[in-house]
Design a protein around this motif. Sequence first.
Motif, PDB file in Angstrom:
ATOM      1  N   GLN A 270       0.825  -1.206   0.000  1.00 42.23           N
ATOM      2  CA  GLN A 270       0.000   0.000   0.000  1.00 42.23           C
ATOM      3  C   GLN A 270       0.863   1.261   0.000  1.00 42.23           C
ATOM      4  OE1 GLN A 270      -3.294  -0.453  -0.496  1.00 42.23           O
ATOM      5  NE2 GLN A 270      -2.781  -2.617  -0.474  1.00 42.23           N
ATOM      6  N   GLN A 271       2.016   1.202   0.658  1.00 37.95           N
ATOM      7  CA  GLN A 271       2.915   2.362   0.756  1.00 37.95           C
ATOM      8  C   GLN A 271       4.147   2.245  -0.147  1.00 37.95           C
ATOM      9  OE1 GLN A 271       1.965   4.854   2.835  1.00 37.95           O
ATOM     10  NE2 GLN A 271       0.160   3.695   3.425  1.00 37.95           N
ATOM     11  N   ALA A 272       4.359   1.108  -0.766  1.00 37.11           N
ATOM     12  CA  ALA A 272       5.610   0.856  -1.505  1.00 37.11           C
ATOM     13  C   ALA A 272       5.709   1.688  -2.779  1.00 37.11           C
ATOM     14  CB  ALA A 272       5.738  -0.623  -1.835  1.00 37.11           C
ATOM     15  N   LYS A 273       6.891   2.266  -2.969  1.00 33.03           N
ATOM     16  CA  LYS A 273       7.176   3.016  -4.191  1.00 33.03           C
ATOM     17  C   LYS A 273       8.336   2.400  -4.972  1.00 33.03           C
ATOM     18  CE  LYS A 273       5.573   7.529  -2.517  1.00 33.03           C
ATOM     19  NZ  LYS A 273       4.728   7.046  -1.491  1.00 33.03           N
ATOM     20  N   HIS A 274       9.219   1.682  -4.261  1.00 26.40           N
ATOM     21  CA  HIS A 274      10.407   1.084  -4.881  1.00 26.40           C
ATOM     22  C   HIS A 274      10.544  -0.352  -4.393  1.00 26.40           C
ATOM     23  CE1 HIS A 274      11.754   5.109  -6.092  1.00 26.40           C
ATOM     24  NE2 HIS A 274      11.365   5.497  -4.894  1.00 26.40           N
ATOM     25  N   VAL A 275      10.474  -1.309  -5.328  1.00 29.15           N
ATOM     26  CA  VAL A 275      10.609  -2.711  -4.953  1.00 29.15           C
ATOM     27  C   VAL A 275      11.652  -3.380  -5.849  1.00 29.15           C
ATOM     28  CG1 VAL A 275       8.212  -2.874  -4.143  1.00 29.15           C
ATOM     29  CG2 VAL A 275       8.769  -3.569  -6.479  1.00 29.15           C
ATOM     30  N   ALA A 276      12.370  -4.334  -5.274  1.00 27.00           N
ATOM     31  CA  ALA A 276      13.343  -5.114  -6.032  1.00 27.00           C
ATOM     32  C   ALA A 276      12.802  -6.518  -6.229  1.00 27.00           C
ATOM     33  CB  ALA A 276      14.685  -5.167  -5.302  1.00 27.00           C
ATOM     34  N   LEU A 277      12.959  -7.024  -7.433  1.00 21.03           N
ATOM     35  CA  LEU A 277      12.583  -8.393  -7.750  1.00 21.03           C
ATOM     36  C   LEU A 277      13.761  -9.055  -8.441  1.00 21.03           C
ATOM     37  CD1 LEU A 277       9.824  -6.488  -8.544  1.00 21.03           C
ATOM     38  CD2 LEU A 277       8.902  -8.769  -8.452  1.00 21.03           C
TER      39      LEU A 277
ATOM     40  N   ILE B 177      19.832   2.170  -7.033  1.00 20.85           N
ATOM     41  CA  ILE B 177      19.234   2.629  -5.784  1.00 20.85           C
ATOM     42  C   ILE B 177      19.944   1.874  -4.663  1.00 20.85           C
ATOM     43  CG2 ILE B 177      17.395   0.880  -5.826  1.00 20.85           C
ATOM     44  CD1 ILE B 177      15.511   2.969  -4.579  1.00 20.85           C
ATOM     45  N   GLU B 178      20.180   2.556  -3.567  1.00 24.11           N
ATOM     46  CA  GLU B 178      20.775   1.889  -2.407  1.00 24.11           C
ATOM     47  C   GLU B 178      19.772   0.883  -1.862  1.00 24.11           C
ATOM     48  OE1 GLU B 178      23.809   2.258  -1.138  1.00 24.11           O
ATOM     49  OE2 GLU B 178      24.396   3.821  -2.556  1.00 24.11           O
ATOM     50  N   ALA B 179      20.246  -0.264  -1.427  1.00 24.68           N
ATOM     51  CA  ALA B 179      19.341  -1.297  -0.903  1.00 24.68           C
ATOM     52  C   ALA B 179      18.476  -0.758   0.228  1.00 24.68           C
ATOM     53  CB  ALA B 179      20.139  -2.508  -0.433  1.00 24.68           C
ATOM     54  N   HIS B 180      19.030   0.089   1.088  1.00 24.50           N
ATOM     55  CA  HIS B 180      18.247   0.598   2.230  1.00 24.50           C
ATOM     56  C   HIS B 180      17.140   1.563   1.799  1.00 24.50           C
ATOM     57  CE1 HIS B 180      20.377   4.476   2.205  1.00 24.50           C
ATOM     58  NE2 HIS B 180      21.498   3.785   2.076  1.00 24.50           N
ATOM     59  N   ASP B 181      17.167   2.037   0.528  1.00 27.97           N
ATOM     60  CA  ASP B 181      16.113   2.922   0.030  1.00 27.97           C
ATOM     61  C   ASP B 181      14.963   2.162  -0.633  1.00 27.97           C
ATOM     62  OD1 ASP B 181      17.311   5.288   0.911  1.00 27.97           O
ATOM     63  OD2 ASP B 181      18.557   5.423  -0.893  1.00 27.97           O
ATOM     64  N   LEU B 182      15.113   0.859  -0.773  1.00 34.14           N
ATOM     65  CA  LEU B 182      14.020   0.044  -1.295  1.00 34.14           C
ATOM     66  C   LEU B 182      12.980  -0.167  -0.206  1.00 34.14           C
ATOM     67  CD1 LEU B 182      16.217  -2.606  -3.112  1.00 34.14           C
ATOM     68  CD2 LEU B 182      14.608  -1.053  -4.246  1.00 34.14           C
ATOM     69  N   ASP B 183      11.732  -0.310  -0.598  1.00 29.61           N
ATOM     70  CA  ASP B 183      10.668  -0.607   0.367  1.00 29.61           C
ATOM     71  C   ASP B 183      10.555  -2.108   0.608  1.00 29.61           C
ATOM     72  OD1 ASP B 183       9.726   2.144   0.694  1.00 29.61           O
ATOM     73  OD2 ASP B 183       9.107   1.954  -1.399  1.00 29.61           O
ATOM     74  N   ILE B 184      10.680  -2.877  -0.458  1.00 28.80           N
ATOM     75  CA  ILE B 184      10.543  -4.336  -0.371  1.00 28.80           C
ATOM     76  C   ILE B 184      11.597  -4.972  -1.278  1.00 28.80           C
ATOM     77  CG2 ILE B 184       9.039  -6.344  -0.805  1.00 28.80           C
ATOM     78  CD1 ILE B 184       6.637  -4.450  -0.446  1.00 28.80           C
ATOM     79  N   ILE B 185      12.190  -6.054  -0.816  1.00 31.89           N
ATOM     80  CA  ILE B 185      13.032  -6.891  -1.672  1.00 31.89           C
ATOM     81  C   ILE B 185      12.364  -8.259  -1.762  1.00 31.89           C
ATOM     82  CG2 ILE B 185      15.209  -8.123  -1.923  1.00 31.89           C
ATOM     83  CD1 ILE B 185      16.654  -5.819  -0.704  1.00 31.89           C
ATOM     84  N   PHE B 186      11.957  -8.626  -2.962  1.00 35.59           N
ATOM     85  CA  PHE B 186      11.419  -9.958  -3.218  1.00 35.59           C
ATOM     86  C   PHE B 186      12.596 -10.858  -3.554  1.00 35.59           C
ATOM     87  CE2 PHE B 186       7.886  -7.128  -4.031  1.00 35.59           C
ATOM     88  CZ  PHE B 186       6.854  -7.766  -3.362  1.00 35.59           C
ATOM     89  N   THR B 187      12.815 -11.865  -2.733  1.00 37.15           N
ATOM     90  CA  THR B 187      14.001 -12.695  -2.890  1.00 37.15           C
ATOM     91  C   THR B 187      13.681 -14.028  -3.558  1.00 37.15           C
ATOM     92  OG1 THR B 187      13.838 -13.892  -0.798  1.00 37.15           O
ATOM     93  CG2 THR B 187      14.872 -11.730  -0.726  1.00 37.15           C
ATOM     94  N   PRO B 188      14.589 -14.462  -4.426  1.00 40.52           N
ATOM     95  CA  PRO B 188      14.472 -15.832  -4.917  1.00 40.52           C
ATOM     96  C   PRO B 188      14.953 -16.775  -3.819  1.00 40.52           C
ATOM     97  CG  PRO B 188      16.462 -14.829  -5.780  1.00 40.52           C
ATOM     98  CD  PRO B 188      15.756 -13.767  -4.970  1.00 40.52           C
ATOM     99  N   LEU B 189      14.643 -18.031  -3.949  1.00 41.10           N
ATOM    100  CA  LEU B 189      15.121 -19.025  -2.993  1.00 41.10           C
ATOM    101  C   LEU B 189      15.026 -20.400  -3.623  1.00 41.10           C
ATOM    102  CD1 LEU B 189      12.248 -20.383  -1.712  1.00 41.10           C
ATOM    103  CD2 LEU B 189      12.217 -18.155  -0.643  1.00 41.10           C
ATOM    104  N   VAL B 190      15.804 -21.320  -3.091  1.00 39.48           N
ATOM    105  CA  VAL B 190      15.719 -22.702  -3.553  1.00 39.48           C
ATOM    106  C   VAL B 190      14.663 -23.439  -2.744  1.00 39.48           C
ATOM    107  CG1 VAL B 190      16.947 -24.898  -3.804  1.00 39.48           C
ATOM    108  CG2 VAL B 190      18.099 -22.752  -4.365  1.00 39.48           C
ATOM    109  N   ALA B 191      14.655 -23.211  -1.430  1.00 38.49           N
ATOM    110  CA  ALA B 191      13.676 -23.866  -0.558  1.00 38.49           C
ATOM    111  C   ALA B 191      13.421 -22.981   0.653  1.00 38.49           C
ATOM    112  CB  ALA B 191      14.189 -25.235  -0.112  1.00 38.49           C
TER     113      ALA B 191
END
Length: 195
Positions: free
Chosen positions: A42-49, A115-129
């Motif tokens: 709802q508040q996110a402006k910058h997200v990493a995928l 963008i600096e990582a700390h300026d992101l609102d959300i980081i969507f991370t990949p994962l194996v498990a």
Amino acid sequence: MQKTRHQIRQHVRQQRRALCKQQQRRLSQDLPQQFQYHPKLQQAKHVALYLAHDGELCTLPLIEWFWAQGIKTYLPVLDPYNEGQLLFLHYHADSPMLKNKFGIDEPCRQQNTAIEAHDLDIIFTPLVAFDQSGNRLGMGGGFYDRTLAPWFEHKTGPYPIGLAHDLQCLPQLPTESWDVPLPEVITPTKIWQWK
């Protein structure tokens, strides 16, 4: 006998690669529905995928949905000056791309797109498990564990959310001291949350 982290990685990667293209497409199309009312967005402006590789859950429908919502998206890039670190570069439909040393597509490094990582609102991370306690098993390079360490230690910086196929959930994973557990993982059919 308990499986090692390496054996788990091999097994789960094989399972997700076994999903046919039609299954992959259908599962990824369901992903944006999980985010329609997600409170963190709802508040996110910058997200990493990330862009899917090696059978990972395809994020393109989600990226396109973010663009339609006016949310700026960024992709991870291997930092050429700091070994083992990630940069996050702005990503749009016309971003010039290249393959990194792992064969993964990433935006070309250009001035003023990071963008600096700390300026992101959300980081969507990949994962194996992931397991039913929120532990995450990645590919073993530690890139995301290092990036998410400030959030884990001080609850500062971007909020991490894992993205995965349902089949990537295991009852319990072996962990190491440097592993950063996730507060939530989202699959095409469920939102897993831990406090």
